[in-house]
Design a protein around this motif. Structure first.
Motif, PDB file in Angstrom:
ATOM      1  N   THR A  26       0.652  -1.046  -0.005  1.00 47.23           N
ATOM      2  CA  THR A  26       0.060   0.024   0.044  1.00 47.23           C
ATOM      3  C   THR A  26       0.775   1.059  -0.031  1.00 47.23           C
ATOM      4  O   THR A  26       0.649   2.150  -0.842  1.00 47.23           O
ATOM      5  CB  THR A  26      -0.885  -0.057   1.417  1.00 47.23           C
ATOM      6  N   MET A  27       1.780   1.149   0.892  1.00 46.88           N
ATOM      7  CA  MET A  27       2.886   2.447   1.050  1.00 46.88           C
ATOM      8  C   MET A  27       3.901   2.474  -0.244  1.00 46.88           C
ATOM      9  O   MET A  27       4.423   3.550  -0.515  1.00 46.88           O
ATOM     10  CB  MET A  27       3.416   2.281   2.227  1.00 46.88           C
ATOM     11  N   ALA A  28       3.835   1.667  -0.976  1.00 47.95           N
ATOM     12  CA  ALA A  28       4.374   1.556  -2.230  1.00 47.95           C
ATOM     13  C   ALA A  28       3.685   2.034  -3.497  1.00 47.95           C
ATOM     14  O   ALA A  28       4.097   1.976  -4.585  1.00 47.95           O
ATOM     15  CB  ALA A  28       5.322   0.468  -2.672  1.00 47.95           C
ATOM     16  N   GLY A  29       2.384   2.170  -3.271  1.00 50.25           N
ATOM     17  CA  GLY A  29       1.504   2.626  -4.301  1.00 50.25           C
ATOM     18  C   GLY A  29       0.623   1.428  -4.938  1.00 50.25           C
ATOM     19  O   GLY A  29      -0.381   1.933  -5.566  1.00 50.25           O
ATOM     20  N   GLU A  31      -2.302  -0.254  -3.817  1.00 51.64           N
ATOM     21  CA  GLU A  31      -3.079  -0.181  -2.456  1.00 51.64           C
ATOM     22  C   GLU A  31      -3.994  -1.383  -2.130  1.00 51.64           C
ATOM     23  O   GLU A  31      -4.781  -1.886  -3.160  1.00 51.64           O
ATOM     24  CB  GLU A  31      -4.210   1.037  -2.403  1.00 51.64           C
ATOM     25  N   LYS A  33      -6.804  -2.629  -0.199  1.00 52.92           N
ATOM     26  CA  LYS A  33      -8.136  -2.355  -0.045  1.00 52.92           C
ATOM     27  C   LYS A  33      -8.598  -3.242   1.162  1.00 52.92           C
ATOM     28  O   LYS A  33      -9.457  -2.803   2.040  1.00 52.92           O
ATOM     29  CB  LYS A  33      -9.123  -1.897  -0.963  1.00 52.92           C
ATOM     30  N   GLU A  47      -6.133  -2.269  -5.553  1.00 54.36           N
ATOM     31  CA  GLU A  47      -6.438  -1.483  -6.375  1.00 54.36           C
ATOM     32  C   GLU A  47      -5.398  -1.151  -7.285  1.00 54.36           C
ATOM     33  O   GLU A  47      -4.262  -0.611  -6.641  1.00 54.36           O
ATOM     34  CB  GLU A  47      -7.045  -0.027  -5.869  1.00 54.36           C
ATOM     35  N   THR A  49      -3.580   0.911 -10.102  1.00 55.48           N
ATOM     36  CA  THR A  49      -3.592   2.240 -10.742  1.00 55.48           C
ATOM     37  C   THR A  49      -3.643   1.970 -12.330  1.00 55.48           C
ATOM     38  O   THR A  49      -2.669   1.381 -12.538  1.00 55.48           O
ATOM     39  CB  THR A  49      -2.686   3.243 -10.063  1.00 55.48           C
ATOM     40  N   GLU A 349       9.868   9.266 -10.013  1.00 55.95           N
ATOM     41  CA  GLU A 349       8.746   8.527  -9.236  1.00 55.95           C
ATOM     42  C   GLU A 349       8.943   7.188  -8.599  1.00 55.95           C
ATOM     43  O   GLU A 349       8.747   6.977  -7.464  1.00 55.95           O
ATOM     44  CB  GLU A 349       7.472   8.620 -10.013  1.00 55.95           C
ATOM     45  N   ARG A 353       8.988   6.205  -4.667  1.00 60.18           N
ATOM     46  CA  ARG A 353       8.237   4.993  -4.363  1.00 60.18           C
ATOM     47  C   ARG A 353       8.883   4.079  -3.403  1.00 60.18           C
ATOM     48  O   ARG A 353       8.488   3.894  -2.176  1.00 60.18           O
ATOM     49  CB  ARG A 353       7.516   4.465  -5.357  1.00 60.18           C
ATOM     50  N   TYR A 357       7.823   7.254   0.603  1.00 60.80           N
ATOM     51  CA  TYR A 357       7.319   8.692   0.629  1.00 60.80           C
ATOM     52  C   TYR A 357       7.562   9.149   2.191  1.00 60.80           C
ATOM     53  O   TYR A 357       7.741  10.463   2.584  1.00 60.80           O
ATOM     54  CB  TYR A 357       5.802   8.987   0.469  1.00 60.80           C
ATOM     55  N   ASP A 358       7.394   8.269   3.138  1.00 60.52           N
ATOM     56  CA  ASP A 358       7.820   8.399   4.691  1.00 60.52           C
ATOM     57  C   ASP A 358       9.181   9.112   4.798  1.00 60.52           C
ATOM     58  O   ASP A 358       9.458   9.600   5.825  1.00 60.52           O
ATOM     59  CB  ASP A 358       7.406   7.302   5.188  1.00 60.52           C
ATOM     60  N   ASN A 359      10.107   8.648   4.109  1.00 60.09           N
ATOM     61  CA  ASN A 359      11.507   9.118   4.452  1.00 60.09           C
ATOM     62  C   ASN A 359      11.734  10.402   3.734  1.00 60.09           C
ATOM     63  O   ASN A 359      12.928  10.915   3.672  1.00 60.09           O
ATOM     64  CB  ASN A 359      12.482   8.152   3.800  1.00 60.09           C
ATOM     65  N   ILE A 360      10.882  10.992   2.879  1.00 61.77           N
ATOM     66  CA  ILE A 360      11.095  12.228   2.275  1.00 61.77           C
ATOM     67  C   ILE A 360      10.761  13.415   3.384  1.00 61.77           C
ATOM     68  O   ILE A 360       9.649  13.253   4.101  1.00 61.77           O
ATOM     69  CB  ILE A 360      10.343  12.414   0.980  1.00 61.77           C
TER      70      ILE A 360
END
Lengths: 682, 337
Positions: A26-29, A31, A33, A47, A49, A349, A353, A357-360
């Motif tokens: 999920t945290m890599a894009g 998701e 659900k 899900e 994309t 991107e 990923r 994102y948490d490390n940015i």
């Protein structure tokens, strides 16, 4: 898309627990659900994309796990029989743009049966129905590699041929779901010598479907143009697992491998006697794509300080080819399964990923300092003032749909032709078929809705748009303020008073006064949709900017509304352009004023405006205020007449007026009124 | 004689107790203690008694006089404490006449609340038309025709290639055509998509969109600005997470979740047991979007974000049905005064 946790483990070793893996993905894009526990396995609902067709298969997700956890993917191999392989199927691609690659393999002497328990379970966990082991294997391979496959009953292909072409007008096909479908030249088909046998990339035909009696199959693994498949699927109203993947782009480089993998599994499961050489027509893969990634650019976009070696290892773990190019850059070769990566920013991107994102960091430093000009437009400031004035006056703000049913009654009343109404070409229903030309209908909807729910007092306004054609065919929209009132003005145990047209007029006057709009007037004039008893146009500086009145009974009947409803619509543009929110102190009067009251009986048709005008004219600037303070019609007044009382305040800017002066002004006023209106002064 | 005194005291006290005003009390004082009053009269009668009884009865009667005087005074005090009801007496337990202030629509209120946080960060509010063209709604935003990413943007069309904007993003393009970076804008507005109306869908709804562009705008700035907003709107304790996602007009893109403020992140029906509420979509502006408005993407970077106003209002106010926003029941609207 449904993903089996245990199936994933066939392609990569990892130790993450189902919940942890779900969070990581999920945290890599990708998701996740939901997670369902089923027979000891965990089924993810993911899900995906639309930019990531490579995630529409287990192997692609395993590749993501490789990047996230660092373990290595296991290769998937096709174990094809070593024995000699006779001939190859006849395949012709007529539409090369529609079909860039078509791989066909014939498998002979098969005995289709029900799938093994393990295979059946996988197919079911992926959300499909099991058919027979041949069809199930094609589906299995699709879930494994993302390449949709189709198996034809080879003996039923006329001439033993495959032709990929556009359908001809008038051709039809009965698809495997039993529906007869009309085809045309916008639709790509797989045909035999005579007729279409499948709608390319969307659904196979019933006539050539593989059944338990099928002896020989032709396995198809192709690459179809995504846009073409998407348009055809939309046109036909079909969405299949295959079309879903083709319209998102499948791996053109993987067609042959997928076909061989399926062929080897079919051989084994359906006990095939022989398997042909593959017929591989068209491109063997995409052209090479190389992208230069500048580290400085990546860190500039992300606001990070990620090293080149870190970037390189991330991109390698995703299966990309990485080479250094000078100090700052990397050259990346993009494999065919990641054709979503086309330019530098796509790689940035990917890095962000996997880096996480948490490390940015979170920063604000630079952008905080910017900002020029006012933060709100003048119109918006005035709009907020309008809202404040009206809620302060006791009105609730409503928001009604701009899309509505066409209302012929209103169109007719306003003498609008049907072509002046903005119609939606693809409405959901008649409820959303046209853009409103006026707001009053929405206001009356709200009144009716509340009355039906025994809420009798409705005082509302809406700030919204009305829509119309400006000079022929150019659609236009303009801001409108609509107001509506009905029921009781005030209701408590002491006072009970119904709303009156003058309440609404007073609110508008108070609004204008708050906005500093001076040159307004209300000109009595019969208007469509309004009762002749109360109907006026609102003017600012002589220009019509809106209407005010009591809604006509015939119109109210259409909403089943009993009782009076008062409404107004004002053009916001005009209100905004005349408004001025700056207050300026104009000084207090320096000399005292004197008042005189005048009671007169005049013909009913004489308007307040004319009387006030006459009084002011009679005494110039010295009458600083002329206010009616009582109005009476009835017994003591002759029929067709009214009695009005005015208070006139006299003041001179430069001196105190003497009693004598005021009396003489008062006399002048009385004479003027008698002369002009034949008024009887009491 | 003693019995007579006791009877007199009982009568007097009961009359004093029921006296309604000072006039009645004055009359009673005269009746009992006056020069010709009953107690005075009895005192006068002592003379005719046998001498051995005189002192005792005299003492009794004097004491009675004191007691009645005290009773009269205390009743007087009582009466002055509870005056008679004035003619214009107001029963202040009746409800007051409340000034009838109206209310801003909860969607307007939500938009204003969102915008005010961004105004505080120096953003500028910009608005644009609802009737749009393919170019502004799709092309300039890098949304390709015949691409599945269009599925998220089903759109109402009107004749001659015009359409009702399916998001507020076209305003970004219009703004950038007119203005040069750096800037920070926030764009509230009505948008339309062909979704049948139910508790969580509507063919008309509202969005707030934001765009920041300039030299050196980073993803870290995006995270910083949106965290400030989300903590400002949902409370300083709200946890925020950025999840990679895909939008055609931004890259890298993210969806932003806030820890569920209903269950505190433990998982409930509102957050779908996930503990997180999806609040907005965002990302770094795609270079193609900048190219469409003739900005040089090598020089200008930026971030954009967008959120659904109805969803946020529903979460914030605990509204369970989107239709309530457009029915305009007075009893609904009045709760947002």
């Amino acid at each position: 898309m449904r993903i089996s946790y245990s199936w994933l483990k066939e392609y990569i070793n990892f130790s993450a627990k189902p919940k942890d893996l779900a969070d990581k993905l999920t945290m890599a894009g990708l998701e996740i659900k939901g997670v369902d526990e089923k027979d000891g396995d965990f089924i993810y609902e993911a899900e995906v994309t639309s930019n990531r067709p490579d995630w529409l298969c287990l192997y692609g997700i395993a590749r993501e796990i490789q990047a996230l956890y660092g373990s290595r993917l296991k290769p998937v191999k096709a174990a094809l029989p070593k024995s000699a392989r006779p001939g190859k199927p006849s395949i012709t691609i007529e539409d090369k743009k529609g079909c860039a690659r078509y791989v066909g393999i014939a498998i002979d002497g098969i005995r289709p049966a029900a799938s093994s328990k393990g295979l059946a379970q996988k197919i079911e966990n992926a959300g499909m129905r099991q058919v027979n082991n041949v069809a199930d294997i094609t589906n299995f391979c699709m879930f494994e590699s993302g390449q949709p496959l189709h198996a034809f009953d080879y003996d039923k292909l006329d001439g033993g041929k495959i032709i990929v072409r556009r359908a001809r007008k008038g051709e039809e096909i009965i698809t495997i779901d039993g529906v007869k479908r009309a085809l045309d030249e916008n639709i790509l088909v797989i045909a035999d010598a005579k007729r279409p046998v499948a709608i390319a990339g969307i659904m196979g035909g019933r006539d050539t479907e593989v059944g338990f009696s099928t002896k020989k199959v032709l396995l198809e693994s192709a690459y179809f143009d995504p846009a073409l498949i998407r348009r055809a699927a939309k046109r036909l109203g079909i969405s299949s697992e295959a079309s879903y993947r083709f319209e998102r782009n499948v791996d053109i480089g993987g067609c042959l491998a997928a076909a061989e993998r399926a062929a080897s599994l079919i051989c084994e499961a359906a006990k095939a006697k022989s398997i042909s050489n593959p017929s591989d027509v068209g491109a063997k893969g995409p052209g090479e794509i190389k992208i230069t990634l500048r580290m400085s650019r990546a860190n500039k976009v992300l606001g990070t300080d990620i090293s080149a070696s870190k970037c390189a290892s991330i991109l390698k773990s995703l299966g990309l080819g990485v080479k250094s190019k000078g100090k700052d850059a990397l050259t990346i070769s993009v494999p065919s399964f990641r054709r979503d990566l086309r330019e530098e920013v796509d790689l940035i991107e990917e890095i962000s990923r996997i880096y996480g994102y948490d490390n940015i960091p979170e920063t604000l430093s630079r952008i905080q300092l910017w900002g020029k000009g006012p933060q709100k437009s003048r119109d918006r400031i005035i709009e907020e003032a309008v809202r404040e004035a009206l809620t302060g006056a006791g009105l609730n703000e409503a928001i009604t749909y701009s899309l509505r049913c066409k209302d012929l009654f209103v169109q007719q009343a306003l003498s609008m032709t049907d072509s002046q109404v903005l119609k939606v070409q693809n409405p959901l229903s008649s409820e959303s078929e046209a853009l409103r030309p006026v707001l009053i209908c929405g206001m009356l909807d709200v009144v009716a809705y509340n009355l039906n729910r025994k809420v009798p007092d409705v005082k509302i306004f809406e700030i919204g748009k009305s829509y119309f054609y400006k000079g022929g065919d150019v659609p236009s929209e303009k801001g409108v303020l609509a107001l509506a009132m009905c029921g009781m003005k005030e209701k408590n145990w002491h006072r009970k008073e119904a709303v009156d047209i003058f309440d609404l007029k007073g609110i508008i006057e108070a609004l204008f006064s708050k906005l500093g709009i001076a040159g307004y007037e209300f000109e009595v004039k019969p208007l469509p949709l309004f009762s002749p008893a109360a109907s006026a146009v609102v003017k600012i500086n002589g220009k019509e900017i809106g209407v005010l009145g009591k809604v006509d009974k015939a119109f109210l009947d259409r909403y089943d509304i009993k009782g009076n409803v008062f409404v107004s619509e004002l053009a916001l543009e005009a209100v905004y352009s005349h408004a001025g929110l700056e207050h300026k102190f104009s000084g207090l009067p320096r000399y005292p004023s004197s008042s005189r009251d005048i009671s007169l009986i005049v013909d009913d048709k004489v308007s307040n405006k004319d009387i006030v005008g006459t009084i002011k004219e009679a005494c110039g600037d010295l009458a600083v205020d002329v206010s009616p303070f009582d109005l009476y019609r009835g017994e003591q007044v002759p029929k067709g007449c009214k009695s009005i009382l005015y208070s006139v305040e006299y003041r001179a800017p430069d001196r105190t007026l003497t009693d004598g002066e005021v009396n003489s002004l008062d006399r002048k006023v009385r004479e003027a009124l008698v002369q002009r209106f034949n008024a009887k002064i009491r | 004689m003693l019995d007579k005194i006791n009877a007199l005291e009982a009568d007097a006290k009961s009359e004093i107790k029921t006296a309604g005003d000072s006039k009645a009390l004055d009359d009673l004082r005269i009746k009992y203690l006056g020069r010709k009053g009953l107690v005075t009269e009895m005192l006068g009668g002592i003379a005719s008694l046998p001498p051995e009884e005189k002192p005792r009865l005299g003492k009794e009667l004097n004491a009675l006089k004191m007691r009645l005087d005290e009773a009269l005074r205390s009743r007087q005090a009582e009466l002055s404490r509870s005056p008679v009801m004035p003619k214009d007496f107001a029963d202040l337990t009746l409800p007051g006449f409340r000034p009838q202030a109206g209310s801003k629509h909860p969607l307007t209120k939500t938009i204003d609340d969102i915008c005010s946080i961004f105004l505080g960060m120096g953003f500028k509010i910009v608005e644009g038309p609802e009737i749009e063209t393919e170019f502004y709604n799709f092309e300039a935003l890098n949304i390709a025709l015949d691409h599945p990413s269009r599925d998220a943007f089903d759109t109402f069309y009107i004749k001659n290639q015009y359409l009702l904007r399916s998001h507020t993003s076209p305003v970004q393009v219009r703004f950038m055509e007119e203005e040069k970076p750096p800037f920070k804008i926030i764009v509230p507005g009505r948008v339309y998509r062909p979704d049948a109306v139910d508790a969580s869908h509507s063919f008309m709804f509202h969005q707030v969109e934001g765009l920041v562009a300039g030299d050196g705008v980073t993803f870290a700035d995006l995270k910083g600005a949106l965290s400030v907003f989300l903590k400002g709107y949902f409370g300083a304790d709200a946890k925020v997470r950025f999840r990679p996602h895909y939008f055609p007009f931004t890259e890298p893109s993210a969806e932003v979740d806030v820890s569920c403020f209903i269950c505190g992140g433990k998982g409930c029906s509102v957050c779908g047991r996930k503990g997180w509420l999806e609040i907005l979509g965002c990302g770094m502006v795609h270079p193609n979007v900048f190219k469409a408005v003739k900005y040089n993407p090598e020089k200008v970077t930026g971030f954009a974000f967008g959120m659904g106003v109805e969803r946020i209002a529903m979460l914030k106010y605990g509204i369970n049905d989107m239709r309530l926003f457009f029915e305009n029941d007075m009893r609904f609207l009045e709760q947002f005064r």
